[in-house]
Structures are given as C-alpha cells and as structure tokens.
Design a protein around this motif. Structure first.
Motif, PDB file in Angstrom:
ATOM      1  N   ALA A  27       3.001   5.364 -13.581  1.00 44.73           N
ATOM      2  CA  ALA A  27       3.305   3.993 -13.130  1.00 44.73           C
ATOM      3  C   ALA A  27       2.291   2.767 -13.090  1.00 44.73           C
ATOM      4  N   ILE A  28       1.073   3.245 -12.726  1.00 47.22           N
ATOM      5  CA  ILE A  28      -0.219   2.592 -12.820  1.00 47.22           C
ATOM      6  C   ILE A  28      -0.351   2.319 -14.360  1.00 47.22           C
ATOM      7  N   LYS A  29      -0.414   2.974 -15.486  1.00 45.78           N
ATOM      8  CA  LYS A  29      -0.464   2.831 -16.671  1.00 45.78           C
ATOM      9  C   LYS A  29       0.349   1.755 -16.921  1.00 45.78           C
ATOM     10  N   HIS A  30       1.775   1.945 -16.742  1.00 44.00           N
ATOM     11  CA  HIS A  30       2.604   0.934 -17.186  1.00 44.00           C
ATOM     12  C   HIS A  30       2.639  -0.419 -16.544  1.00 44.00           C
ATOM     13  N   ALA A  31       2.175  -0.531 -15.368  1.00 47.38           N
ATOM     14  CA  ALA A  31       2.075  -1.608 -14.975  1.00 47.38           C
ATOM     15  C   ALA A  31       0.721  -2.534 -15.400  1.00 47.38           C
ATOM     16  N   ALA A  32      -0.280  -1.818 -15.699  1.00 42.15           N
ATOM     17  CA  ALA A  32      -1.441  -2.556 -16.215  1.00 42.15           C
ATOM     18  C   ALA A  32      -0.937  -3.096 -17.844  1.00 42.15           C
ATOM     19  N   ASP A  33      -0.116  -2.330 -18.349  1.00 42.29           N
ATOM     20  CA  ASP A  33       0.229  -2.808 -19.623  1.00 42.29           C
ATOM     21  C   ASP A  33       1.311  -3.620 -19.806  1.00 42.29           C
ATOM     22  N   TYR A  34       2.224  -3.851 -18.891  1.00 38.57           N
ATOM     23  CA  TYR A  34       3.252  -4.733 -18.729  1.00 38.57           C
ATOM     24  C   TYR A  34       2.992  -5.282 -17.448  1.00 38.57           C
ATOM     25  N   PRO A  35       2.211  -6.146 -16.909  1.00 38.68           N
ATOM     26  CA  PRO A  35       2.214  -6.567 -15.480  1.00 38.68           C
ATOM     27  C   PRO A  35       3.209  -7.640 -15.163  1.00 38.68           C
ATOM     28  N   ASN A  36       3.887  -8.265 -16.368  1.00 39.44           N
ATOM     29  CA  ASN A  36       4.821  -9.333 -16.042  1.00 39.44           C
ATOM     30  C   ASN A  36       6.275  -8.830 -15.981  1.00 39.44           C
ATOM     31  N   ARG A  37       6.414  -7.464 -16.240  1.00 42.38           N
ATOM     32  CA  ARG A  37       7.586  -6.757 -16.007  1.00 42.38           C
ATOM     33  C   ARG A  37       7.696  -5.907 -14.776  1.00 42.38           C
ATOM     34  N   VAL A  38       6.709  -5.806 -14.226  1.00 40.99           N
ATOM     35  CA  VAL A  38       6.511  -4.796 -12.830  1.00 40.99           C
ATOM     36  C   VAL A  38       6.454  -5.812 -11.706  1.00 40.99           C
ATOM     37  N   ALA A  39       7.418  -5.763 -10.887  1.00 44.61           N
ATOM     38  CA  ALA A  39       7.598  -6.560  -9.572  1.00 44.61           C
ATOM     39  C   ALA A  39       6.816  -6.023  -8.500  1.00 44.61           C
ATOM     40  N   GLY A  40       6.399  -4.725  -8.588  1.00 49.93           N
ATOM     41  CA  GLY A  40       5.728  -3.942  -7.647  1.00 49.93           C
ATOM     42  C   GLY A  40       5.426  -2.541  -7.902  1.00 49.93           C
ATOM     43  N   LEU A  41       4.419  -1.775  -7.248  1.00 50.97           N
ATOM     44  CA  LEU A  41       4.131  -0.465  -7.543  1.00 50.97           C
ATOM     45  C   LEU A  41       4.322   0.349  -6.049  1.00 50.97           C
ATOM     46  N   VAL A  42       4.811   1.384  -6.053  1.00 53.67           N
ATOM     47  CA  VAL A  42       4.654   2.335  -4.857  1.00 53.67           C
ATOM     48  C   VAL A  42       4.182   3.542  -5.429  1.00 53.67           C
ATOM     49  N   LEU A  43       3.026   4.111  -4.831  1.00 51.16           N
ATOM     50  CA  LEU A  43       2.662   5.179  -5.288  1.00 51.16           C
ATOM     51  C   LEU A  43       2.490   6.172  -4.254  1.00 51.16           C
ATOM     52  N   VAL A  44       3.252   7.535  -4.498  1.00 50.53           N
ATOM     53  CA  VAL A  44       3.411   8.365  -3.709  1.00 50.53           C
ATOM     54  C   VAL A  44       2.468   9.472  -3.691  1.00 50.53           C
ATOM     55  N   ALA A  45       1.651   9.653  -2.819  1.00 52.71           N
ATOM     56  CA  ALA A  45       0.779  11.236  -3.173  1.00 52.71           C
ATOM     57  C   ALA A  45       0.100  11.039  -4.432  1.00 52.71           C
ATOM     58  N   THR A  46      -0.399   9.878  -4.944  1.00 47.85           N
ATOM     59  CA  THR A  46      -1.033   9.673  -6.148  1.00 47.85           C
ATOM     60  C   THR A  46      -2.414   9.339  -5.779  1.00 47.85           C
ATOM     61  N   PRO A  47      -3.571  10.498  -6.172  1.00 49.63           N
ATOM     62  CA  PRO A  47      -4.748  10.332  -5.676  1.00 49.63           C
ATOM     63  C   PRO A  47      -5.758   9.726  -6.791  1.00 49.63           C
ATOM     64  N   GLY A  48      -7.049   9.238  -6.655  1.00 45.08           N
ATOM     65  CA  GLY A  48      -7.674   9.003  -7.261  1.00 45.08           C
ATOM     66  C   GLY A  48      -8.185  10.257  -8.273  1.00 45.08           C
ATOM     67  N   ARG A  49      -9.209   9.832  -9.071  1.00 42.09           N
ATOM     68  CA  ARG A  49      -9.828  10.840 -10.130  1.00 42.09           C
ATOM     69  C   ARG A  49     -10.445  11.701  -9.432  1.00 42.09           C
ATOM     70  N   MET A  50     -10.256  13.151  -9.747  1.00 40.51           N
ATOM     71  CA  MET A  50     -10.840  14.110  -9.034  1.00 40.51           C
ATOM     72  C   MET A  50     -12.309  14.255  -9.555  1.00 40.51           C
ATOM     73  N   PRO A  51     -13.473  14.541  -8.665  1.00 42.51           N
ATOM     74  CA  PRO A  51     -14.702  14.495  -9.028  1.00 42.51           C
ATOM     75  C   PRO A  51     -15.066  15.586 -10.075  1.00 42.51           C
ATOM     76  N   ASP A  52     -15.938  15.413 -10.901  1.00 41.66           N
ATOM     77  CA  ASP A  52     -16.119  16.342 -12.051  1.00 41.66           C
ATOM     78  C   ASP A  52     -16.516  17.814 -11.735  1.00 41.66           C
ATOM     79  N   ALA A  53     -17.233  17.890 -10.681  1.00 41.82           N
ATOM     80  CA  ALA A  53     -17.649  19.241 -10.132  1.00 41.82           C
ATOM     81  C   ALA A  53     -16.203  19.944  -9.815  1.00 41.82           C
ATOM     82  N   GLN A  54     -15.499  19.453  -8.955  1.00 40.72           N
ATOM     83  CA  GLN A  54     -14.099  19.938  -8.790  1.00 40.72           C
ATOM     84  C   GLN A  54     -13.342  20.138  -9.946  1.00 40.72           C
ATOM     85  N   VAL A  55     -13.369  19.341 -11.017  1.00 44.42           N
ATOM     86  CA  VAL A  55     -12.497  19.487 -12.248  1.00 44.42           C
ATOM     87  C   VAL A  55     -12.878  20.863 -12.760  1.00 44.42           C
TER      88      VAL A  55
END
Length: 267
Positions: A104-132
């Motif tokens: 959803a984030i990727k789509h909104a960044a690509d088509y911001p004029n079509r996306v009226a709002g974003l709700v992100l459920v249990a969507t985290p930031g990028r995991m640290p490299d050591a944890q990956v």
C-alpha cells in the motif's frame, strides 16, 4: 458479495467487493500467506456505507501467479493498481496489513493522486541488518522450525477463530515463494515512500508486534492507534475495536474529500 478475476501483471487477481454507498471506496490488502478472507469482518461492515474491496495478491488465496512472477513489494503494489483499474476506482483508501501495508505504501508513493488515505495495520519499519542476518541463518539452518516459531509468535493472543483462518492459509505458500517474499520484505524500506505520500496516514498495531519501531515513530505526521490483547491479525481478533478506528479515519477522509473534490487533489 461479488467475486471477480482481474488480469494483473503477475497473474489474475481475485477480488471480492460489496457495497455502493457514498463514502470514499476502501481497498483491503492482506498479509503474507493470507487472502481476502482475512478482511471478511471489515468487508461486511464497511459495505454498509461505501464500496469495499479486498484482493488476493498473486500467488495467494484464489489468485494464481504466472510462471516467472516476481514476489517483490513493487509487484504486489502492481496487484493493487490492477484491481483499482479493473474496478474503476479513481480515488480510494487502502488498508494494508503487514505485507499488504508495504504494498500500500509503495502504491501510494507511485500514485498519490489516486490514494485518498492509508491505513497500515501491523506494518513495521525495515528490520535492522543484524536481525535480518540472524533470520536468514535460522531459515537456512531449519526452515520448517524457524517458520513454525514465527507463526507461533505472530499468533500469540489469537482467538480460536483467527487461528483457524490463518493456519488454514499459511501452509499453502511454497518454501520457494515464501523465501522470495520474506527477502523482499527485508529489502524494502517503507520510510521514504511513506514520507513522500502527503495524504492522511494511520498506523494500527498491537504491542506484541515489536520490537521493530512502528512507522508512526519513524515518519512525522502519521497518526497511530494501539489495540491491546490481540495477535498480529488485529482486524480478526477485535473487529469491533478495529472497525471503530477505521470508521473514524474514513469519516475524516470523507469530510476532506467533500471539501476538496478528487479532481482537485494534489498529485
């Protein structure tokens, strides 16, 4: 409920839709190894006031995938675009859960004029490299045991009904596809894309979703709600609380859309 198949870049996309009210349409995007079934309570509820749509990403649920389909975040965002185009959704809110939130984030960044709002459920930031690196080693050493441990953690506090729904779908993803999706989520950093989208943004999480920071802590101007006592599948474990939070967000978007017609929205 109406079910249909829409041709996407990576294969046919299974779509479930209901409702035709005057509120801004809402599209639901599920998590890794899930399907539109995981949004059933929200489809039933939101269809009372607006058009509500849920998709199965390619390779999930009833959506097949072409032989050489990619399984990166951009390809799942393409599924959202294909569904929106096929259903003539000119402007809509996306509610994405976990993997669906990243798409959803990727789509909104690509088509911001079509996306009226974003709700992100249990969507985290990028995991640290050591944890990956640690997760990669664990998967290479014992894929089955590591995945079982991940599912056990994510399903902590799940209701019996949620557990049946999730476990009924989680074993349908092959190891090859699962590894590709996991690798894609490790590589995707949602922060810049989320910062670039200026529309209304809300994150919803439950405390066990840690330790990765919630995106509301990483990006300014993102609202946040916490729902206590659920598993990773907040919308299934506590649909009443989840729907109340979503309703409040959608009502704000509806009001903003009335003040600023879609054709005048910022691109």
């Amino acid at each position: 409920m109406k079910e249909t198949m829409i041709e996407g870049l990576a294969g046919p996309i299974h779509v479930v839709e209901a409702g035709s009210g005057e509120g801004i349409p809402v599209l639901f995007a599920h998590a890794f190894a899930g399907s539109s079934t995981q949004w059933s309570p929200q489809l039933n509820h939101e269809s009372e006031t607006r058009r509500a749509v849920a998709i199965d990403f390619h390779g999930h649920g009833r959506s097949d995938a072409s032989t050489h389909a990619p399984y990166d975040i951009a390809s799942f965002a393409d599924d959202i675009q294909a569904a929106a185009d096929g259903l003539d959704l000119d402007r809509f809110v996306i509610v994405g859960h976990s993997l669906g939130g990243a798409a959803a984030i990727k789509h909104a960044a690509d088509y911001p004029n079509r996306v009226a709002g974003l709700v992100l459920v249990a969507t985290p930031g990028r995991m640290p490299d050591a944890q990956v690196a640690g997760v990669r080693r664990a998967l290479d050493t014992d894929y089955t045991g590591t995945m079982a441990g991940i599912w056990k953690r994510l399903l902590a506090n799940a209701t019996p009904a949620t557990r049946r729904t999730v476990e009924g779908e989680s074993d349908k993803i092959s190891e090859k596809v699962a590894r590709a999706i996991i690798a894609a989520t490790f590589e995707f950093d949602p922060v810049l894309d989320l910062e670039s989208y200026a529309g209304p943004r809300l994150t919803i999480s439950t405390p066990p979703d840690g330790p990765v920071q919630d995106l509301s802590a990483l990006v300014r101007g993102v609202d946040h709600e916490t729902v206590e006592g659920t598993s990773h599948w907040i919308q299934l474990d506590d649909p009443d609380r989840f729907n109340a939070i979503l309703d409040a967000f959608l009502e704000r978007v509806d009001a903003a859309e009335t003040r600023t017609p879609a054709g005048a929205a910022k691109a």
